[in-house]
Design an enzyme around this catalytic site. Sequence first.
Site, PDB file in Angstrom:
ATOM      1  N   TYR A 196       9.760 -35.213 -15.849  1.00  0.00           N
ATOM      2  CA  TYR A 196       8.545 -35.292 -16.222  1.00  0.00           C
ATOM      3  C   TYR A 196       7.526 -35.408 -14.800  1.00  0.00           C
ATOM      4  O   TYR A 196       8.105 -35.883 -13.887  1.00  0.00           O
ATOM      5  CB  TYR A 196       7.671 -35.949 -17.524  1.00  0.00           C
ATOM      6  CG  TYR A 196       7.918 -37.760 -16.943  1.00  0.00           C
ATOM      7  CD1 TYR A 196       6.746 -38.162 -15.994  1.00  0.00           C
ATOM      8  CD2 TYR A 196       9.038 -38.261 -17.179  1.00  0.00           C
ATOM      9  CE1 TYR A 196       6.718 -39.469 -15.834  1.00  0.00           C
ATOM     10  CE2 TYR A 196       9.043 -39.608 -16.725  1.00  0.00           C
ATOM     11  CZ  TYR A 196       7.997 -40.043 -16.115  1.00  0.00           C
ATOM     12  OH  TYR A 196       8.050 -41.423 -15.535  1.00  0.00           O
TER      13      TYR A 196
ATOM     14  N   LYS B  63       0.717  -1.166   0.080  1.00  0.00           N
ATOM     15  CA  LYS B  63       0.043  -0.039  -0.048  1.00  0.00           C
ATOM     16  C   LYS B  63       0.679   1.172   0.003  1.00  0.00           C
ATOM     17  O   LYS B  63       0.657   2.007  -0.913  1.00  0.00           O
ATOM     18  CB  LYS B  63      -0.802   0.034   1.319  1.00  0.00           C
ATOM     19  CG  LYS B  63      -2.003   1.147   1.274  1.00  0.00           C
ATOM     20  CD  LYS B  63      -2.682   1.029   2.542  1.00  0.00           C
ATOM     21  CE  LYS B  63      -3.273  -0.234   2.912  1.00  0.00           C
ATOM     22  NZ  LYS B  63      -4.824  -0.049   2.877  1.00  0.00           N
TER      23      LYS B  63
ATOM     24  N   MET C  47      -4.973  -7.257   8.747  1.00  0.00           N
ATOM     25  CA  MET C  47      -4.458  -6.869   9.838  1.00  0.00           C
ATOM     26  C   MET C  47      -5.128  -5.296  10.366  1.00  0.00           C
ATOM     27  O   MET C  47      -6.422  -5.098   9.476  1.00  0.00           O
ATOM     28  CB  MET C  47      -3.120  -6.338   9.532  1.00  0.00           C
ATOM     29  CG  MET C  47      -2.050  -7.724   9.622  1.00  0.00           C
ATOM     30  SD  MET C  47      -0.429  -7.509   9.076  1.00  0.00           S
ATOM     31  CE  MET C  47      -0.988  -6.798   7.499  1.00  0.00           C
TER      32      MET C  47
ATOM     33  N   HIS D 250     -16.156  -8.431   1.730  1.00  0.00           N
ATOM     34  CA  HIS D 250     -15.214  -9.543   2.301  1.00  0.00           C
ATOM     35  C   HIS D 250     -15.509 -10.911   1.630  1.00  0.00           C
ATOM     36  O   HIS D 250     -14.522 -11.374   1.251  1.00  0.00           O
ATOM     37  CB  HIS D 250     -15.294  -9.419   3.802  1.00  0.00           C
ATOM     38  CG  HIS D 250     -14.560 -10.415   4.507  1.00  0.00           C
ATOM     39  ND1 HIS D 250     -15.008 -11.469   5.009  1.00  0.00           N
ATOM     40  CD2 HIS D 250     -13.258 -10.405   4.795  1.00  0.00           C
ATOM     41  CE1 HIS D 250     -13.897 -12.242   5.368  1.00  0.00           C
ATOM     42  NE2 HIS D 250     -12.932 -11.544   5.506  1.00  0.00           N
TER      43      HIS D 250
ATOM     44  N   ARG E 142      -2.824   2.847   8.752  1.00  0.00           N
ATOM     45  CA  ARG E 142      -3.181   1.808   8.237  1.00  0.00           C
ATOM     46  C   ARG E 142      -2.001   0.774   7.991  1.00  0.00           C
ATOM     47  O   ARG E 142      -0.872   1.175   7.641  1.00  0.00           O
ATOM     48  CB  ARG E 142      -3.372   1.942   6.747  1.00  0.00           C
ATOM     49  CG  ARG E 142      -4.857   2.838   6.503  1.00  0.00           C
ATOM     50  CD  ARG E 142      -5.111   3.314   5.105  1.00  0.00           C
ATOM     51  NE  ARG E 142      -6.008   4.112   5.093  1.00  0.00           N
ATOM     52  CZ  ARG E 142      -7.165   3.782   4.727  1.00  0.00           C
ATOM     53  NH1 ARG E 142      -7.469   2.592   4.479  1.00  0.00           N
ATOM     54  NH2 ARG E 142      -8.326   4.632   4.578  1.00  0.00           N
TER      55      ARG E 142
ATOM     56  N   CYS F 180       4.866 -40.525 -10.656  1.00  0.00           N
ATOM     57  CA  CYS F 180       3.543 -40.735 -10.914  1.00  0.00           C
ATOM     58  C   CYS F 180       2.685 -41.131  -9.671  1.00  0.00           C
ATOM     59  O   CYS F 180       1.557 -41.730 -10.018  1.00  0.00           O
ATOM     60  CB  CYS F 180       3.481 -42.162 -11.833  1.00  0.00           C
ATOM     61  SG  CYS F 180       4.177 -43.442 -10.824  1.00  0.00           S
TER      62      CYS F 180
ATOM     63  N   GLY G 188      -8.013  -7.542   4.736  1.00  0.00           N
ATOM     64  CA  GLY G 188      -8.544  -7.421   6.077  1.00  0.00           C
ATOM     65  C   GLY G 188      -7.976  -8.244   7.176  1.00  0.00           C
ATOM     66  O   GLY G 188      -8.697  -8.528   8.419  1.00  0.00           O
TER      67      GLY G 188
ATOM     68  N   ARG H 117      -3.701  -0.877  -6.492  1.00  0.00           N
ATOM     69  CA  ARG H 117      -2.879  -2.193  -6.269  1.00  0.00           C
ATOM     70  C   ARG H 117      -3.444  -3.150  -7.260  1.00  0.00           C
ATOM     71  O   ARG H 117      -4.477  -2.850  -7.846  1.00  0.00           O
ATOM     72  CB  ARG H 117      -2.964  -2.930  -4.845  1.00  0.00           C
ATOM     73  CG  ARG H 117      -4.377  -3.194  -4.547  1.00  0.00           C
ATOM     74  CD  ARG H 117      -4.712  -3.829  -3.201  1.00  0.00           C
ATOM     75  NE  ARG H 117      -5.940  -4.026  -2.904  1.00  0.00           N
ATOM     76  CZ  ARG H 117      -6.507  -4.245  -1.907  1.00  0.00           C
ATOM     77  NH1 ARG H 117      -5.717  -4.552  -0.545  1.00  0.00           N
ATOM     78  NH2 ARG H 117      -7.797  -4.347  -1.389  1.00  0.00           N
TER      79      ARG H 117
ATOM     80  N   SER I 154      10.477 -43.899 -11.977  1.00  0.00           N
ATOM     81  CA  SER I 154       9.289 -43.204 -11.664  1.00  0.00           C
ATOM     82  C   SER I 154       8.941 -43.201 -10.086  1.00  0.00           C
ATOM     83  O   SER I 154       8.953 -44.207  -9.634  1.00  0.00           O
ATOM     84  CB  SER I 154       7.843 -43.599 -12.448  1.00  0.00           C
ATOM     85  OG  SER I 154       6.786 -42.912 -12.220  1.00  0.00           O
TER      86      SER I 154
END
Lengths: 882, 882
Positions: A858, A24, A104, A453, A93, A838, A102, A337, A770
């Site tokens: 992978y 902020k 803090m 909220h 703030r 896997c 919300g 933001r 694997s």
Amino acid sequence: MNAEKYVYSFREGNAEMKNLLGGKGANLAQMVQYGLPVPQGFILTTHACLEYGKDEKFLDGIWGDVVAAMNALEKETGKTFGSGENPLLVSVRSGAPVSMPGMMDTVLNLGLNDESVESLARASSDRRFAFDSYRRFIQMYGNVVHGVNGDAFEEVLEHAKKTLGVTFDNEIPEKDLVEVVAKFKEIFKKSAGFDFPSDPWQQLRNAVVAVFRSWGNPRAVTYRKLHKIPDTYGTAVNIVSMVYGNLGDDCGTGVCFTRNPSDGTKELYGEFLVNAQGEDVVAGIRTPLPIAQLKDAMPAIYDELFEITTNLEKAYKDMQDIEFTIERNKLYILQTRNGKRSAGAAVKIAVDMVNEGLIDKKTAVGRVSPEQVEMLLHRQVDPKAENEVLAKGLPASPGAGVGIVCFDADDAVELAKSGKKVILARPETCPDDIHGLFAAEAIVTSRGGMTSHAAVVARGLGKPCVSGCEDILIDLNKETISKGDRVVRKGDTITVDGSTGRVLIGGAPLKEASFSEDFKTVLSWSDEFARLQVWANGDTPEDARRARSFGAKGIGLCRTEHMFMAADRLPVMQRLVVADSYEERVKALDELKVMQKEDFYGILKEMQGLPVIIRLLDPPLHEFMPKERDLEEELAELVAAGKEHSPEADGVRKVMAKVESLKESNPMLGFRGCRLGIVYPEISAMQASAIFEAVLQLVDEGIDIHPEIMIPLVGVKTEMEFFRKQIDEIAKDYMEKSGKKFSYLVGTMIEVPHAAFVADQIAEHAEFFSFGTNDLTQTTFGYSRDDAEGKFLGHYEDKGILPVNPFHELDRDGVGALMEIAVEKGRKVNPKLSIGICGEHGGNPSSIAFCHAVGLNYVSCSPFRVPVARISAAHAAMGKIS
Amino acid sequence: MNAEKYVYSFREGNAEMKNLLGGKGANLAQMVQYGLPVPQGFILTTHACLEYGKDEKFLDGIWGDVVAAMNALEKETGKTFGSGENPLLVSVRSGAPVSMPGMMDTVLNLGLNDESVESLARASSDRRFAFDSYRRFIQMYGNVVHGVNGDAFEEVLEHAKKTLGVTFDNEIPEKDLVEVVAKFKEIFKKSAGFDFPSDPWQQLRNAVVAVFRSWGNPRAVTYRKLHKIPDTYGTAVNIVSMVYGNLGDDCGTGVCFTRNPSDGTKELYGEFLVNAQGEDVVAGIRTPLPIAQLKDAMPAIYDELFEITTNLEKAYKDMQDIEFTIERNKLYILQTRNGKRSAGAAVKIAVDMVNEGLIDKKTAVGRVSPEQVEMLLHRQVDPKAENEVLAKGLPASPGAGVGIVCFDADDAVELAKSGKKVILARPETCPDDIHGLFAAEAIVTSRGGMTSHAAVVARGLGKPCVSGCEDILIDLNKETISKGDRVVRKGDTITVDGSTGRVLIGGAPLKEASFSEDFKTVLSWSDEFARLQVWANGDTPEDARRARSFGAKGIGLCRTEHMFMAADRLPVMQRLVVADSYEERVKALDELKVMQKEDFYGILKEMQGLPVIIRLLDPPLHEFMPKERDLEEELAELVAAGKEHSPEADGVRKVMAKVESLKESNPMLGFRGCRLGIVYPEISAMQASAIFEAVLQLVDEGIDIHPEIMIPLVGVKTEMEFFRKQIDEIAKDYMEKSGKKFSYLVGTMIEVPHAAFVADQIAEHAEFFSFGTNDLTQTTFGYSRDDAEGKFLGHYEDKGILPVNPFHELDRDGVGALMEIAVEKGRKVNPKLSIGICGEHGGNPSSIAFCHAVGLNYVSCSPFRVPVARISAAHAAMGKIS
């Protein structure tokens, strides 16, 4: 005292300084750099918060700097802090480096006392406004700084409204507000034990301390744990001169997005309230108006806002979430933001911004998180659903959820724990409800807008949410949702359609998500930046087809045992198991071979051009056998029918004897996997033969196939050697007999700890590894998954013994350490060794990041999770997840 | 060609060169150094064997050296190799760096052919002797070099004896032996496909090759595996000029020991035969005479032998096993080596030699192997046994065995595999029977002496053996042992008492070994050289007493669950398990606490001055519950009695429901160990309270106690933290309430792989670790011990997949690696951490050596294995085992 600078005025900062100034503060400072209309102010850095955490005396050392910054602010605004004719009031703030909405604390209107409130009244020519600000201040300060329970204040307000016969706070007249203030101060004194402090400097200092401390409040700690935000960040404190949106009808306050956060459309999107303070919008107390109406209400302001927000998006190269206040026809930007957005919006915005030339493809891929991709795979209400629509509210967070209604966050958690799917219904939600939102399938609120909220948190969590559903009445005492005569009670099933904003009666049929073109585009871009390939687990040609359509680059696990479970095959398999002799076994195996060949033919053909890893028979043989009780009943029936000595009865007895002999105390650790093939080599021989016969047929048909044979549960190198030799001999035989060549690989699963330690020895005979992390997790922890999840893992998570369920997210300390050992040892002997995973972890983003980090080739997961894995692989390569 | 010397004359070697020259060769060379009467000869080194193994052409390269050595031998003996009037004949003998009796090949009388046999006849003035030597040579050479089946030769001899009406080979007259030789040559030709080679040099070369190759024969490979002799040693080849003990009654041959190898008495002990070759003694064909009788038969020779053997023992500082031959009144020493001895003899000789000043204590300890200590723990026939004595033979290997009789090595293996205890009965044994000797409980032979094959091997294996039991007839065809009318058939049970030489009818009662003073002395010396302490596992004061008497220095594992199994406690335990509420549980726990306190009081008191590690409840709760089938029957009975709706029936149903809910797929990996205490902290609280109440009472009594509390199955640090906190709080409470201080430790088992990886985190809260290697082996391999041993581990050992059963000998690759990780991580955080092992491996010598190597503080094993562990710990510290 200390060389480090802990207090920065807005003029001294910029957007790059988020870690020090908080998100902020850094953005406010940046906006000052851009010359935008931002209220004046300064920032105590995140480092100050951390230093204060270590030693509270630290604040004494920098207090002089705070006072100096305040004095500069006074000079700049031409006002005096909390006194004089035009008193300077400020907001204090919190502002962490990453957004924790919300979580803090914040105190507004700081600087007011019995004296300055009158000055404010005079300066604003609005005594009602001044006292309204004062009562808000006492309530907020009392709650935030001294933990005074908010309900006590609310009761006073409610009582006043009742007495006056009015509905809304802003209908309470000035003189009653003055009384409210007096009563609020009494409440404060009673709870805190001393008078409400009238010294602005004392107020300031206490508020700063409260914000510092709020970094450690349980709510914030939980949020950080959920979102994996390090505790070492700290929060900055922003001290900003107050501007007021509630001085009259030429005032207002609002929140807007540069694009639609729900669907991504490029438009100024948001809400505002005339004559209100910002908290009124966010808290959802009054339902605000769409931002488009600001154009009519205050056209010049709208134009200015539009220009500013458009420029901010261009500057930040991302969709902005902007808070603004209009004080007597002057626009102030209070915050900008990067805006939170739904998963669908994230994808659309990312692709649109690439098309607009605003960002590159890599940035675009980085803007779509694995969690968002997961949400896009969320189900939707089937358009053909005929459920009654109870009401329509705002489509605050997309996706659909079915569950039983409950009205309390704690209830939601309890019910979810007992395996129920729940919908949380609340008039509005607040940060204290966070655990309930987390436990619920979906959320409905009767109040609050798209930025309330509930809406913000639900979008963050990927939960479907309908907010501001004002047609319904949610009664927390009666625990009902009602609309006229129609009443939904606690425990009734409803459906929440967060994509359309509908609330439906009963459980509506849901359907799988369909993929948008933008989504496919982002996924294809993500493949360009990933190093890990994404394969899929699949046992049938249908699985293979789905895997390919989701972008899988191979089949990482084709389980052959499922092929034996079909109705026509199980009897043959049972004959195999019951066989007394090698000859009987071979006879049954010959029959199975014909069937298996077809299976392999199908899946190999479907995956042409891509590798298919076929795993040899893995489960213990008893899994193919009838249940003991069933056999007992069968025998009892035969006996009852006088057939005690019949061949059928003998047959049943033989099967019973086999079932008895196959019994194991711990089948997970028993006679299964490659151990079957060591004892009965004819089984693995049959499977290899079936594979090679399918291969030969496909070679004849000129189809490009890549078969790989995987040995399960190898623990020592001699097991690997045994099968390698057997399979190579069978392959050689088929090549010689057919006169044709084909290629194939042989590898193993690494799924017991011993295998990891001797991976170098095993790699001498294997072309791929694997990781079977399901079993590896079981053996590493000594947890039987079947037993642990029902019997004690729940307690373990509740009591914080385990931070996460290791079957969901790969444990790095133990399982991960074994993987690292295996990768290192395996590659040392065979640098070309192909290594994958896997287990189910192959579809989990954090686990994928780990697989990337340790250098796997992978990951293989369920076909449905392939898109999540693809984006995760890209994010892992970009260092965005770890 | 090659700088290395591969051929050494005896004059060039000494006893230090065993690795190069083999044990036999090095000792022969050493005896030449001492000036003893040794037949001349030379040696091909073990390196030559290894080089030949790599490339057979190697022999061409060194053949010139062999010929030169042979020429030197001719010169020295004044004879010509295989020709001339006084032909030089040689033996070609194997000789590895460590003794492998009977495992590899030897050829005697080499150099004979149709021509030289006549020269030998003339030179010896004994044509019968010459042809007897020739037929032996053909038979041996045929068998060893060309694999001609010995039975064919034996048939010819048998036929000749039958025709002649004589019993023994040496009764066959000259002219018939000439015919036998002719027939032997025919047999050779028929089997080998060519004429028996008459060229002595060709004979020599082929025999050398055969000895080289015999290093790799299956029998030798098995022996090496059993005795852990590296395959890379190779065998030397000794080429020694023949001397003859069978030239007449002024000749003879024998084997003697400088001390009695059976009981250790200091005396010249052994056997000889007049007019015989050495093989006659070893093969057990004729039963030889005690060496004492040589004194009468050949007093001068006896005196010379006595002096030489006495000096040899002094020189080698160990009991010697000496072969000698007397050729026409001249004594030749053919071999000396450290003699194999029974375990009891090993102990007595070691202690005696320290007392005689011959060796020091450390050497003495090193002379008694863990295997020998194990044998001393063998049972003996109870002196009160009243079984019929079938016969008495030689007490060839001490200890007693009971089993069913069988007559064939393969049978013995099969029966043993099926779980039977077997006694192998054979007229005599040969190296081909080795697997049967290994499988048998004990061995009986009707022929052969204390140094026969059966006797030597049985002593090595620690099996009881009675040899030369000539009163009985062992008929291999009928499969009977008979003595007059008394017949024992295959499958009948007998008892072999190897300590007294008796064979008893039926299974005699056996009793545990009692420890000799010498044995206790060696064990107490061994403690001086060990670094590892030896503790014992024990659950009762009786166990503790036994452990102390065996020299245990602490209790490493006191299992508390056994305490709940007693008849008076199980019902209370079952009430605990079935309890619906915390209150009910606490009520049952209060009852159990009183009982547990007594248990702990008893064991702590018994172990005063020494540590006692008490492990909290470990097994899954279902182990305390009745079997499902029993409950079903109980309920059925109640129903049958019309009590379907009685409170008893409800009670049974409640227990049944609990048993059902406790069912687990894999209890080994389920709800057990510390997981119980996390879910039901009141259980661990009760146990800690019981311990501290016992402690307080003992403190009051002024008794010095060292309680340690061990948490089972810890996998993550939070588990350890949880119990550490709970136990410390309870202890603090007891101290505060009583006003007394006491000390205690809290630690954990390391028995799942995860615990090893986070051992550093766990060590922050633990004062000791104890490796539970039974469970750690199960999880590391993924083997359920209960299932694996019955279902596949047998196959795994048979097929060579696993070299040893990892539940018997600690696996180093995996389990050991985890232990090393845990030790390193644990000590890094807490350098004073005490670390031990309490799995069954704690009593296994090789595993103990590993525990020493990785720096554990103690091993804890069954009380009965404490002596084995003590000597193993010393040997490990001396580097004698690893």
